[in-house]
Design an enzyme around this catalytic site. Structure first.
Site, PDB file in Angstrom:
ATOM      1  CE1 TYR A 156     -12.522 -48.638  39.491  1.00  0.00           C
ATOM      2  CE2 TYR A 156     -11.581 -50.108  37.823  1.00  0.00           C
ATOM      3  CZ  TYR A 156     -11.458 -48.985  38.153  1.00  0.00           C
ATOM      4  OH  TYR A 156     -10.704 -48.252  37.438  1.00  0.00           O
TER       5      TYR A 156
HETATM    6  N1  LIG Z   1      -4.617 -47.928  36.936  1.00  0.00           N
HETATM    7  C1  LIG Z   1      -5.797 -48.802  36.219  1.00  0.00           C
HETATM    8  O1  LIG Z   1      -4.901 -49.817  35.868  1.00  0.00           O
HETATM    9  C2  LIG Z   1      -6.312 -47.898  35.688  1.00  0.00           C
HETATM   10  C3  LIG Z   1      -7.151 -48.376  34.183  1.00  0.00           C
HETATM   11  C4  LIG Z   1      -8.565 -47.649  34.210  1.00  0.00           C
HETATM   12  C5  LIG Z   1      -8.830 -46.561  34.551  1.00  0.00           C
HETATM   13  N2  LIG Z   1      -8.079 -46.308  35.722  1.00  0.00           N
HETATM   14  C6  LIG Z   1      -8.081 -45.329  36.179  1.00  0.00           C
HETATM   15  O2  LIG Z   1      -7.555 -43.698  36.371  1.00  0.00           O
HETATM   16  C7  LIG Z   1      -7.974 -43.443  37.348  1.00  0.00           C
HETATM   17  C8  LIG Z   1      -6.219 -43.172  38.344  1.00  0.00           C
HETATM   18  O3  LIG Z   1      -6.451 -44.387  38.512  1.00  0.00           O
HETATM   19  P1  LIG Z   1      -4.270 -44.977  39.557  1.00  0.00           P
HETATM   20  O4  LIG Z   1      -3.948 -45.988  39.087  1.00  0.00           O
HETATM   21  O5  LIG Z   1      -3.181 -44.024  38.458  1.00  0.00           O
HETATM   22  O6  LIG Z   1      -4.678 -44.264  40.968  1.00  0.00           O
HETATM   23  P2  LIG Z   1      -3.961 -44.755  42.314  1.00  0.00           P
HETATM   24  O7  LIG Z   1      -2.619 -44.508  41.460  1.00  0.00           O
HETATM   25  O8  LIG Z   1      -4.028 -45.183  42.552  1.00  0.00           O
HETATM   26  O9  LIG Z   1      -3.602 -42.646  42.138  1.00  0.00           O
HETATM   27  C9  LIG Z   1      -4.763 -42.564  42.792  1.00  0.00           C
HETATM   28  C10 LIG Z   1      -4.813 -40.974  42.685  1.00  0.00           C
HETATM   29  O10 LIG Z   1      -6.384 -40.741  43.296  1.00  0.00           O
HETATM   30  C11 LIG Z   1      -6.800 -39.947  44.925  1.00  0.00           C
HETATM   31  N3  LIG Z   1      -7.870 -40.062  45.371  1.00  0.00           N
HETATM   32  C12 LIG Z   1      -8.316 -41.548  46.088  1.00  0.00           C
HETATM   33  N4  LIG Z   1      -9.695 -40.421  46.064  1.00  0.00           N
HETATM   34  C13 LIG Z   1      -9.881 -39.222  46.466  1.00  0.00           C
HETATM   35  C14 LIG Z   1     -10.440 -38.758  46.686  1.00  0.00           C
HETATM   36  N5  LIG Z   1     -11.574 -38.818  47.876  1.00  0.00           N
HETATM   37  N6  LIG Z   1     -10.630 -37.173  46.477  1.00  0.00           N
HETATM   38  C15 LIG Z   1     -10.077 -37.200  46.311  1.00  0.00           C
HETATM   39  N7  LIG Z   1      -8.563 -37.037  45.149  1.00  0.00           N
HETATM   40  C16 LIG Z   1      -8.528 -38.996  45.648  1.00  0.00           C
HETATM   41  C17 LIG Z   1      -5.623 -40.298  45.503  1.00  0.00           C
HETATM   42  O11 LIG Z   1      -4.865 -39.200  46.431  1.00  0.00           O
HETATM   43  P3  LIG Z   1      -4.000 -39.526  47.555  1.00  0.00           P
HETATM   44  O12 LIG Z   1      -3.172 -40.491  47.022  1.00  0.00           O
HETATM   45  O13 LIG Z   1      -3.061 -38.258  47.890  1.00  0.00           O
HETATM   46  O14 LIG Z   1      -4.401 -39.570  48.504  1.00  0.00           O
HETATM   47  C18 LIG Z   1      -4.331 -40.923  43.912  1.00  0.00           C
HETATM   48  O15 LIG Z   1      -4.207 -39.274  43.474  1.00  0.00           O
HETATM   49  C19 LIG Z   1      -8.699 -43.461  38.135  1.00  0.00           C
HETATM   50  O16 LIG Z   1      -9.849 -42.918  37.475  1.00  0.00           O
HETATM   51  C20 LIG Z   1      -9.086 -44.591  37.583  1.00  0.00           C
HETATM   52  O17 LIG Z   1     -10.464 -45.522  38.097  1.00  0.00           O
HETATM   53  C21 LIG Z   1      -7.182 -47.228  35.501  1.00  0.00           C
END
Ligand SMILES: NC(=O)c1ccc[n+]([C@@H]2O[C@H](COP(=O)([O-])OP(=O)(O)OC[C@H]3O[C@@H](n4cnc5c(N)ncnc54)[C@H](OP(=O)(O)O)[C@@H]3O)[C@@H](O)[C@H]2O)c1
Length: 250
Positions: A156
């Protein structure tokens, strides 16, 4: 509040979590927003309905960012509804934690396809628009993990380090056209995705909070105004930057 009136934004992975909030924040700043999702049509429609109820413009578009045909279809749908995409936010990602001993090729390719190939394909499609205005801007969502290197995140964090590099390369490559490319690096956060993994409240979350000087997990609302700012002309002299929005975690 940033001014994004008369702009069109495409937010990938906006059916839930941080992406859903980013879509709402960009809409609140005046942009018409394409809410991309992969599987959660109902979640994406809720985001669209909330934006429209607040007086904004939005459209849900299904597509896998790791598939070229889907990416091209997303940009076509955006153009048909709202015109060229001025703002691209690469938020979609697959987050999977595992020790090195459990690494599989399948998991590697799943994360790389979404987290690296996806943003490269969307940036390519964005840049292929020959009627882009001089206010065009890309914001890639990275992670503070590219600095803290937490255990069990080898694939990741490697994907997000690649995204940071792709951000800086694209910033230089697209600068002659006035296109700015930046990244935002969030801290460990409480989102739909991390809740599904059982992260908030877990010992791993406590360890993460201990490394965050401001002393809590991030929430989606911590990121919207920053992304809207980077997308706006107020950030016209900022490109190639990876901005840690992480309560000091780095
Ligand atoms: N949460 C954390 O702690 C954290 C920390 C640092 C960075 N980030 C970054 O912040 C961003 C959002 O994280 P989050 O935790 O909010 O994520 P999340 O709640 O898991 O949501 C992920 C989103 O990405 C979509 N997705 C996954 N694979 C996809 C694909 N191949 N094509 C199009 N859409 C896709 C999912 O769509 P569906 O559900 O419709 O399938 C969902 O809308 C990510 O880039 C993550 O790496 C998160």
């Amino acid at each position: 509040m940033s001014d994004l009136k008369n702009r069109t934004a495409l937010v990938t992975g906006a059916s839930k979590g941080i992406g859903a909030h980013l879509a709402s924040a960009l809409a609140a700043a005046g942009a018409a927003v394409v809410v991309n999702y992969r599987t959660d049509a109902a979640g994406a429609q809720r985001v669209v309905d909330d934006i429209v109820a607040a007086g904004g413009q939005a459209l849900a578009v299904q597509g896998d960012v790791g598939q070229r045909a889907d990416v091209e279809a997303m940009f076509t749908a955006a153009r048909n509804a709202f015109g060229p995409v001025d703002i691209l936010v690469n938020n979609a990602a697959v987050v999977a934690f595992a020790p090195l001993s459990a690494l599989t090729e399948e998991d590697f390719h799943r994360q790389v396809d979404t987290n690296v190939l996806g943003p490269l394909l969307t940036m390519q499609a964005f840049a292929a628009q020959d009627d882009l205005g001089r206010s065009a801007s890309i914001v890639n969502i990275s992670t503070a993990g590219t600095s803290t290197h937490p255990p069990f995140s080898s694939v990741y964090v490697a994907t997000k380090s690649a995204l940071n590099s792709a951000t800086r390369v694209a910033a230089r490559e697209l600068a002659p056209r006035g296109v700015r490319v930046n990244a935002v690096a969030p801290s460990a956060s409480d989102t739909d995705g991390t809740r599904a993994m059982g992260f908030p409240g877990s010992p791993a979350a406590e360890a993460a909070v201990a490394e965050i000087p401001l002393g809590r997990l991030g929430v989606p609302e911590d990121y919207g105004q920053v992304v809207a700012f980077l997308a706006s002309d107020a950030a016209r002299w900022i490109t190639g930057e990876v901005l840690f929005v992480s309560g000091g975690q780095r």
